[in-house]
Write an enzyme that holds these catalytic residues in place. Structure first.
Site, PDB file in Angstrom:
ATOM      1  N   GLU A  82      92.424  56.205  52.074  1.00  9.98           N
ATOM      2  CA  GLU A  82      91.612  56.194  50.856  1.00  9.98           C
ATOM      3  C   GLU A  82      92.362  55.528  49.709  1.00  9.98           C
ATOM      4  O   GLU A  82      92.971  56.209  48.868  1.00  9.98           O
ATOM      5  CB  GLU A  82      91.194  57.618  50.467  1.00  9.98           C
ATOM      6  CG  GLU A  82      90.226  58.235  51.446  1.00  9.98           C
ATOM      7  CD  GLU A  82      89.620  59.548  50.969  1.00  9.98           C
ATOM      8  OE1 GLU A  82      90.111  60.122  49.973  1.00  9.98           O
ATOM      9  OE2 GLU A  82      88.643  59.997  51.600  1.00  9.98           O
ATOM     10  N   GLU A 116      85.721  59.210  57.828  1.00 10.92           N
ATOM     11  CA  GLU A 116      85.921  60.591  57.368  1.00 10.92           C
ATOM     12  C   GLU A 116      84.747  61.004  56.495  1.00 10.92           C
ATOM     13  O   GLU A 116      84.284  60.230  55.658  1.00 10.92           O
ATOM     14  CB  GLU A 116      87.222  60.705  56.556  1.00 10.92           C
ATOM     15  CG  GLU A 116      87.498  62.128  56.054  1.00 10.92           C
ATOM     16  CD  GLU A 116      88.708  62.188  55.112  1.00 10.92           C
ATOM     17  OE1 GLU A 116      89.775  61.665  55.458  1.00 10.92           O
ATOM     18  OE2 GLU A 116      88.542  62.768  54.015  1.00 10.92           O
TER      19      GLU A 116
HETATM   20  C1  IDC Z   1      92.506  67.636  51.935  1.00 10.37           C
HETATM   21  C2  IDC Z   1      92.586  68.851  52.808  1.00 10.37           C
HETATM   22  C3  IDC Z   1      93.368  69.938  52.118  1.00 10.37           C
HETATM   23  C4  IDC Z   1      94.713  69.387  51.707  1.00 10.37           C
HETATM   24  C5  IDC Z   1      94.577  68.125  50.896  1.00 10.37           C
HETATM   25  C6  IDC Z   1      95.939  67.530  50.644  1.00 10.37           C
HETATM   26  O1  IDC Z   1      91.277  69.253  53.162  1.00 10.37           O
HETATM   27  O2  IDC Z   1      93.547  71.042  52.986  1.00 10.37           O
HETATM   28  O3  IDC Z   1      95.381  70.353  50.934  1.00 10.37           O
HETATM   29  O4  IDC Z   1      93.798  67.179  51.586  1.00 10.37           O
HETATM   30  O5  IDC Z   1      95.900  66.341  49.969  1.00 10.37           O
HETATM   31  C7  IDC Z   1      89.846  63.331  51.339  1.00 10.37           C
HETATM   32  C8  IDC Z   1      91.140  63.051  52.000  1.00 10.37           C
HETATM   33  C9  IDC Z   1      91.665  64.271  52.726  1.00 10.37           C
HETATM   34  C10 IDC Z   1      91.346  65.533  51.953  1.00 10.37           C
HETATM   35  C11 IDC Z   1      89.825  65.694  51.900  1.00 10.37           C
HETATM   36  C12 IDC Z   1      89.353  66.990  51.240  1.00 10.37           C
HETATM   37  O6  IDC Z   1      91.071  61.957  52.888  1.00 10.37           O
HETATM   38  O7  IDC Z   1      93.050  64.117  52.882  1.00 10.37           O
HETATM   39  O8  IDC Z   1      91.865  66.614  52.680  1.00 10.37           O
HETATM   40  N1  IDC Z   1      89.274  64.535  51.235  1.00 10.37           N
HETATM   41  O9  IDC Z   1      89.812  67.054  49.915  1.00 10.37           O
HETATM   42  N2  IDC Z   1      89.086  62.464  50.722  1.00 10.37           N
HETATM   43  C13 IDC Z   1      88.053  63.111  50.159  1.00 10.37           C
HETATM   44  C14 IDC Z   1      88.151  64.439  50.498  1.00 10.37           C
END
Ligand code: IDC
Length: 479
Positions: free
Chosen positions: A305, A397
């Site tokens: 991202e 994702e």
């Molecule tokens: C989130 C995980 C969370 C963790 C966090 C860390 O769900 O447990 O603490 O990352 O950075 C994304 C990202 C993905 C995120 C997810 C939800 O690719 O890494 O995971 N998210 O926030 N993009 C949008 C949402």
């Protein structure tokens, strides 16, 4: 003419040969059981057609537990070759073949079995090997066959001239994928949609990725795809490049073993500029693409991202990383993240026009789009649909919840999203196949410390929703 010479009486177990006769029309060769008194028992079964065959080899350890093994055998005929193996590393010198265990199947307790296999080619004839050795212990215990060897003539039906389909897994059916037009197409050049799940961060949830959970994903969920999410920061790759590369490789092998596609996600997030990790990306993708170059089921997602950077920076990054992959694996599909957390720029006030006007200068690539259904609704759906008419899109994702990864499932928005993706044949991976204590996780907290991953009792609301969507039949076109 004896089309299939029999193995010598000493090493022969007869049951397989009898089975071969009843299956003569498909030219199944005899199964050979090389029984060791103390060391090992090997069952070798083939499906053969003109010039080619698939071999399935089951190794049973009858000796002490081993941690790492090599199976050796010799082909009886000089025209027999291993072409491509799975679940072991195969080497052939002359007619001598070795198959070495992989990291996940090297441990064999006393009495435990494991299965490996390969596609082969043959000229002249294709007899089964008659002797096997496990870690140097020859599996010839002198077991006397309890029944006389068959004297019946070999099958008279000629072998079929076309290979058998090779199975019903997503990879067996679809083979090497490639981008055609704005679609992801299978080996028949027909658009397909892959539906699957993303791991959580491997640095936090490796306990969730084991034989039982991955069996559940492939056989209970009927998923086509495993996204292997390797964070670069946040205690990820940068802290132990070799260790994380190994973990990714192992999970790619596990997906391969189950006939699923593997999406290798270089999970950059913070900082959002992919250039911050350019050198790491080159090192990582050089290693991973070399390791899996001969596989047909690996897709590379080079940056998760990007955020806070221009599209031209992302494009510049992609044009430096893609050649590293292509040098090893020229035909692999590569997915490139887009601006604004892979929102095609929408989350930073932009849209897909910047990509349409300045696409990445490489073939066989797709662009990533991410959404979280409780946060991103109609305007995001409209932009994805608009972009998908011009660009090959892959939803690498998405979540059924808010962009935080938590909160309640938005079933109405998630349904609208997945109906759109189904209609446009856009492939997807759902965040996450894990038991994280957050709404986006498919499993209830604590599941990964138990042994059960099948059924619905262990699932969260999001997991139940996703399993229902993913389990419906795929209908992959085969001509
Ligand atoms: C989130 C995980 C969370 C963790 C966090 C860390 O769900 O447990 O603490 O990352 O950075 C994304 C990202 C993905 C995120 C997810 C939800 O690719 O890494 O995971 N998210 O926030 N993009 C949008 C949402």
């Amino acid at each position: 003419m004896k089309r299939f010479p029999r193995p010598s009486r000493r090493h022969l177990a007869v049951a397989g040969a009898v089975g071969a006769l009843t299956l003569g029309a498909t030219a199944t060769l005899p199964a050979t059981n090389a029984m060791a008194a103390t060391g090992c028992a090997v069952t070798y079964t083939t499906n053969s057609w003109a010039g080619g065959f698939t071999a399935s080899v089951t190794i049973k350890n009858l000796g002490d537990a081993v941690n790492g093994w090599t199976l050796g055998f010799g082909f009886p005929h000089s025209g027999q070759r291993v072409v491509q193996g799975w679940s072991a590393t195969f080497n052939q010198t002359g007619s001598a073949v070795t198959a070495q265990s992989l990291s996940y199947n090297g441990s064999l307790a006393t009495g435990a079995s494991t299965n490996i296999g390969f596609n082969g080619s043959w000229t002249g004839n294709n007899p089964a090997p008659t002797s096997f050795a496990l870690n140097g212990t020859v599996c010839t215990g002198g077991t006397t066959p309890t029944t006389a060897p068959p004297t019946t003539a070999p099958p008279t039906t000629p072998p079929p001239t076309t290979p058998p389909p090779g199975g019903t897994t997503p990879v067996a059916i679809n083979g090497q994928l490639r981008v055609c037009g704005v679609n992801l197409c299978n080996q028949y050049g027909k658009p397909i949609q892959l539906r699957g799940m993303s791991t959580h961060g491997l640095q936090w949830f490796s306990q969730c990725y084991n034989d039982a959970s991955l069996d559940a994903l492939s056989k209970d969920w009927l998923a086509d795809l495993l996204r292997v999410s390797m964070y670069v920061q946040e205690d990820g790759y940068e802290t132990d490049p070799a260790g994380f590369t190994n973990r990714v490789n192992t999970l790619v092998d596990e997906a391969t073993e189950r006939g699923m596609y593997a999406l290798v996600d270089f999970h950059t997030l913070t900082p959002g500029d992919p250039m911050f990790n350019l050198a790491r990306a080159k090192t990582f993708f050089a290693a991973v693409s070399a390791r899996h170059a001969s596989k047909n089921n690996v897709i590379y997602e080079i940056t998760n991202e990007p955020n806070g950077v221009s599209w031209s920076t992302i494009k510049n990054y992609a044009e430096q990383v893609i050649p590293v992959i292509r040098a090893n694996d020229p035909d692999a599909v590569v997915v490139v993240g887009t601006r604004g957390w892979s929102s095609l720029g929408v989350s930073e006030g932009g849209n897909s026009t910047e990509v349409v006007n300045s696409p990445v200068n490489a073939g066989n690539i797709m662009y990533a789009f991410h959404f979280y259904a409780a946060s991103h609704r109609d305007n995001y759906r409209a932009e994805l649909e608009r972009a998908a008419a011009r660009l090959p899109m892959f939803v690498t994702e998405f979540g059924t919840v808010t962009y935080t990864g938590g909160g309640a499932v938005d079933a109405a928005s998630s349904t609208a999203w997945l109906d759109l993706l189904d209609r446009l044949k856009i492939s997807y991976a759902n965040w996450t196949f894990s038991d994280a204590d957050e709404g986006s996780a498919a499993y209830r907290p604590g599941t990964c410390y138990g042994g059960t991953y099948t059924g619905t009792a262990v699932l969260t609301e999001s997991g139940t929703f996703m399993r229902n969507r993913i389990r419906t039949p795929d209908n992959f076109p085969t001509s």
